[in-house]
Design a protein around this motif. Sequence first.
Motif, PDB file in Angstrom:
ATOM      1  N   LYS A  61       0.942  -1.414  -0.161  1.00 16.26           N
ATOM      2  CA  LYS A  61      -0.038   0.436  -0.105  1.00 16.26           C
ATOM      3  C   LYS A  61       0.474   1.237  -0.230  1.00 16.26           C
ATOM      4  O   LYS A  61       0.240   1.923  -0.602  1.00 16.26           O
ATOM      5  CB  LYS A  61      -1.036  -0.120   1.283  1.00 16.26           C
ATOM      6  CG  LYS A  61      -2.136  -0.693   0.561  1.00 16.26           C
ATOM      7  CD  LYS A  61      -2.981  -0.922   2.364  1.00 16.26           C
ATOM      8  CE  LYS A  61      -4.296  -2.156   2.573  1.00 16.26           C
ATOM      9  NZ  LYS A  61      -4.869  -1.840   3.316  1.00 16.26           N
ATOM     10  N   TYR A 111       0.727   5.528  -4.380  1.00 15.26           N
ATOM     11  CA  TYR A 111      -0.025   5.572  -6.385  1.00 15.26           C
ATOM     12  C   TYR A 111      -1.689   5.879  -5.640  1.00 15.26           C
ATOM     13  O   TYR A 111      -2.250   5.324  -4.310  1.00 15.26           O
ATOM     14  CB  TYR A 111       0.219   4.354  -6.746  1.00 15.26           C
ATOM     15  CG  TYR A 111       1.379   3.421  -7.030  1.00 15.26           C
ATOM     16  CD1 TYR A 111       2.595   4.354  -7.763  1.00 15.26           C
ATOM     17  CD2 TYR A 111       2.714   2.320  -6.497  1.00 15.26           C
ATOM     18  CE1 TYR A 111       3.842   3.984  -8.335  1.00 15.26           C
ATOM     19  CE2 TYR A 111       3.231   2.354  -6.190  1.00 15.26           C
ATOM     20  CZ  TYR A 111       3.892   3.095  -7.535  1.00 15.26           C
ATOM     21  OH  TYR A 111       5.787   3.103  -7.817  1.00 15.26           O
ATOM     22  N   PRO A 112      -1.898   6.531  -6.712  1.00 17.30           N
ATOM     23  CA  PRO A 112      -3.263   6.613  -6.552  1.00 17.30           C
ATOM     24  C   PRO A 112      -4.427   5.753  -7.401  1.00 17.30           C
ATOM     25  O   PRO A 112      -5.222   6.079  -7.039  1.00 17.30           O
ATOM     26  CB  PRO A 112      -3.800   8.570  -7.430  1.00 17.30           C
ATOM     27  CG  PRO A 112      -1.855   7.967  -8.630  1.00 17.30           C
ATOM     28  CD  PRO A 112      -1.235   7.494  -7.869  1.00 17.30           C
ATOM     29  N   ASP A 113      -3.734   4.610  -7.979  1.00 18.85           N
ATOM     30  CA  ASP A 113      -4.034   3.675  -8.426  1.00 18.85           C
ATOM     31  C   ASP A 113      -3.899   2.185  -8.735  1.00 18.85           C
ATOM     32  O   ASP A 113      -3.638   1.645  -8.881  1.00 18.85           O
ATOM     33  CB  ASP A 113      -4.542   4.368  -9.907  1.00 18.85           C
ATOM     34  CG  ASP A 113      -2.501   3.872 -10.529  1.00 18.85           C
ATOM     35  OD1 ASP A 113      -1.803   4.078  -9.386  1.00 18.85           O
ATOM     36  OD2 ASP A 113      -3.120   4.227 -11.889  1.00 18.85           O
ATOM     37  N   GLY A 114      -3.472   2.411  -6.776  1.00 11.80           N
ATOM     38  CA  GLY A 114      -3.403   1.053  -5.974  1.00 11.80           C
ATOM     39  C   GLY A 114      -1.719   0.542  -6.401  1.00 11.80           C
ATOM     40  O   GLY A 114      -0.856   1.380  -6.847  1.00 11.80           O
ATOM     41  N   HIS A 174       2.104  -0.364  -7.665  1.00 13.37           N
ATOM     42  CA  HIS A 174       2.493  -0.932  -8.909  1.00 13.37           C
ATOM     43  C   HIS A 174       3.893  -1.361  -7.964  1.00 13.37           C
ATOM     44  O   HIS A 174       4.203  -1.592  -7.718  1.00 13.37           O
ATOM     45  CB  HIS A 174       2.870   0.110  -9.700  1.00 13.37           C
ATOM     46  CG  HIS A 174       1.766   0.382  -9.821  1.00 13.37           C
ATOM     47  ND1 HIS A 174       1.142   0.017 -11.329  1.00 13.37           N
ATOM     48  CD2 HIS A 174       1.056   1.420  -9.766  1.00 13.37           C
ATOM     49  CE1 HIS A 174      -0.154   0.934 -11.001  1.00 13.37           C
ATOM     50  NE2 HIS A 174      -0.347   1.820 -10.361  1.00 13.37           N
ATOM     51  N   TYR A 215       5.091   8.219 -12.703  1.00 13.86           N
ATOM     52  CA  TYR A 215       4.096   8.638 -11.392  1.00 13.86           C
ATOM     53  C   TYR A 215       5.199  10.542 -10.359  1.00 13.86           C
ATOM     54  O   TYR A 215       5.877  10.339 -10.431  1.00 13.86           O
ATOM     55  CB  TYR A 215       3.733   7.805 -10.606  1.00 13.86           C
ATOM     56  CG  TYR A 215       3.030   7.819 -10.640  1.00 13.86           C
ATOM     57  CD1 TYR A 215       2.328   7.812 -10.248  1.00 13.86           C
ATOM     58  CD2 TYR A 215       3.714   6.162 -11.492  1.00 13.86           C
ATOM     59  CE1 TYR A 215       0.629   6.273 -11.232  1.00 13.86           C
ATOM     60  CE2 TYR A 215       2.427   5.276 -11.877  1.00 13.86           C
ATOM     61  CZ  TYR A 215       0.930   5.242 -11.708  1.00 13.86           C
ATOM     62  OH  TYR A 215       0.341   4.342 -12.478  1.00 13.86           O
ATOM     63  N   ARG A 268       1.490  11.416  -1.455  1.00 11.62           N
ATOM     64  CA  ARG A 268       0.250  11.387  -2.544  1.00 11.62           C
ATOM     65  C   ARG A 268       1.094  11.111  -3.672  1.00 11.62           C
ATOM     66  O   ARG A 268       1.673  12.304  -4.212  1.00 11.62           O
ATOM     67  CB  ARG A 268      -0.818  11.252  -2.411  1.00 11.62           C
ATOM     68  CG  ARG A 268      -1.788  11.120  -1.453  1.00 11.62           C
ATOM     69  CD  ARG A 268      -1.901   9.797  -1.215  1.00 11.62           C
ATOM     70  NE  ARG A 268      -2.496   9.513  -0.226  1.00 11.62           N
ATOM     71  CZ  ARG A 268      -3.489   7.869   0.110  1.00 11.62           C
ATOM     72  NH1 ARG A 268      -2.639   7.075  -0.167  1.00 11.62           N
ATOM     73  NH2 ARG A 268      -3.324   7.767   1.694  1.00 11.62           N
ATOM     74  N   THR A 320       0.903  10.811  -8.031  1.00 12.05           N
ATOM     75  CA  THR A 320       0.943  11.649  -9.026  1.00 12.05           C
ATOM     76  C   THR A 320       1.060  11.161  -9.791  1.00 12.05           C
ATOM     77  O   THR A 320       2.237  11.360 -11.111  1.00 12.05           O
ATOM     78  CB  THR A 320       0.260  13.117  -9.402  1.00 12.05           C
ATOM     79  OG1 THR A 320       0.006  13.655  -8.352  1.00 12.05           O
ATOM     80  CG2 THR A 320      -0.784  13.628 -10.603  1.00 12.05           C
ATOM     81  N   ARG A 321       0.370  10.266 -11.605  1.00 11.36           N
ATOM     82  CA  ARG A 321       1.037   9.882 -12.625  1.00 11.36           C
ATOM     83  C   ARG A 321       0.426  10.718 -14.107  1.00 11.36           C
ATOM     84  O   ARG A 321      -0.668  12.005 -13.305  1.00 11.36           O
ATOM     85  CB  ARG A 321       0.012   8.965 -13.246  1.00 11.36           C
ATOM     86  CG  ARG A 321      -0.075   8.189 -13.950  1.00 11.36           C
ATOM     87  CD  ARG A 321      -1.127   7.207 -14.730  1.00 11.36           C
ATOM     88  NE  ARG A 321      -0.909   6.419 -16.530  1.00 11.36           N
ATOM     89  CZ  ARG A 321       0.105   5.173 -16.831  1.00 11.36           C
ATOM     90  NH1 ARG A 321       0.449   4.427 -15.200  1.00 11.36           N
ATOM     91  NH2 ARG A 321       0.472   5.036 -17.107  1.00 11.36           N
TER      92      ARG A 321
END
Length: 511
Positions: free
Chosen positions: A104, A131-134, A136, A163, A176, A178-179
């Motif tokens: 996480k 990551y903002p989208d889970g 990686h 990111y 946090r 950002t992509r």
Amino acid sequence: MSPVSSAAPVPSGAPAAAPIVRRLNDPRIKESSGLAASTFNRPLLWTHNDSGDRPRLFAIGTQGRTRAVLRLSNASALDWEDVAAGPNHTLWAGDIGDNRAVRKQISVYRVREPRRVASARVRATRFRLAYPDGPHDADTLLVRPRSGRILIVTRSKGAGGIYRAPRRLRADRVNRLTRVARAPADVTAGSFAPEGDFLVLGTEDDAFGYRKVGGKGTRIALPARQKGESLEVRRGRRAALVGSEGRRSPIYRVRLPRSLRDDPRSPSPDLGPSQVKGWALDINEEFNTLDPNRWNVRDRTYNSNEDSYLLAANTRVRDGVLVIEGRRESAGGRQYTSGYVDTNRHYSVPNRFRAEIRARVPMQQGLWAAPLWFRPTDGSGGEIDLVETYGREAARPLVHQTIHTDYGAQHRQSALTYPFARLGDPAGTGWHTYVVEKTPGRIVMTVDGVTTATWRSGDPDWFNKYYEAGKRWNLRINMQIGGSYGGKPDASTDWSRATMAVDYLRTWVPE
């Protein structure tokens, strides 16, 4: 931001033979998973092991021998995948691997690179990222050389992602990501050029060079390696170093394509501290100390047109950086104190010269920073200001570059400005590289490779009188407080940020 072109990069052709420049001979280095050049001007490389080792960095010399080991306290090593050099002599280790995509949070660790090459325990600052989208998996940590901004490149069989971390990292909370762009598939390593004007992302088989994050990639063929997971662009931009895992693993030098390393915006591309075409390096001042045979440090005096008193205590060298600090304190009958150094009677450059500094300025009300300017050694008229900044312009900070005539009632000047925002630094407080070249009939100034000011013979009409007279020029570095140009400090002035810093200074003379 447009996506990275991973589907159809521009071909560059296969490189010339990639020589082995050193081997990692230390038996403790079994799975080298990152490379970073020393932040000091020395041929030292930092590396570390992949997962399964302790949190430590190995300093590797030119013969492949381990010169020192940094053991990081306040750190763990779940799955270290990369190391990168940052501004202010910092090294960043990326605990960012996640083969099963279950973490996480990931972590990056920041330490200060010691100037003395010796094994030591150093305390790291940990920054947690999410990551903002889970989750990686990622093998690549990038640090922008000037701003220190962190980017993570994820690894995926399909297109990965780039990111970006927040501009200001917090150690007390999760930061946090950002992509911001796509990346090629299966990226295992990457590096910005030390000058910050391009980056290279590598896979186990190929690499791709980019002029900007999210730009169009140029393919760079790499030598066959055993699980290659490390890459570093060398100072001078001509080549990249690529490594691999395994005992006594080799490091190869791969020549970069000319289209990537040449910068057409610069009148004389920087080829490194000792190699600039047409010029011979004269001094390479890394500010290990303030040599009294070169520098005068002004003490218990003041200048006209300012409100600060100059104290030697406000000028110091710290971790290879010259620091001048402004303070709200009374001294010499004035409300503020600051610092000033010059080379008068010790060192000067001839009428044709090249000079470069890497500097950072404050943007606080009432501060007038001048990281480098020049005056004739004979006391005659003329002044060349490579860079000045005014804190009163914090809302829209500008680089001021100026040439002058005599002082006094007949004084004239030609002043040009350039917005920091156009250099990608809206606040104006990041690290930037400033260059001036004075050649017959011309003075050209650049910032980060962008030409920002040019004067020529006859323009202005007094140019030849003051700048074609065969003078020699001494160097000056100072920060004023108050005065008619800078304005006075007020309640908004943050004195904890009233510091100007110069990382290095170099001068060249004609070959």
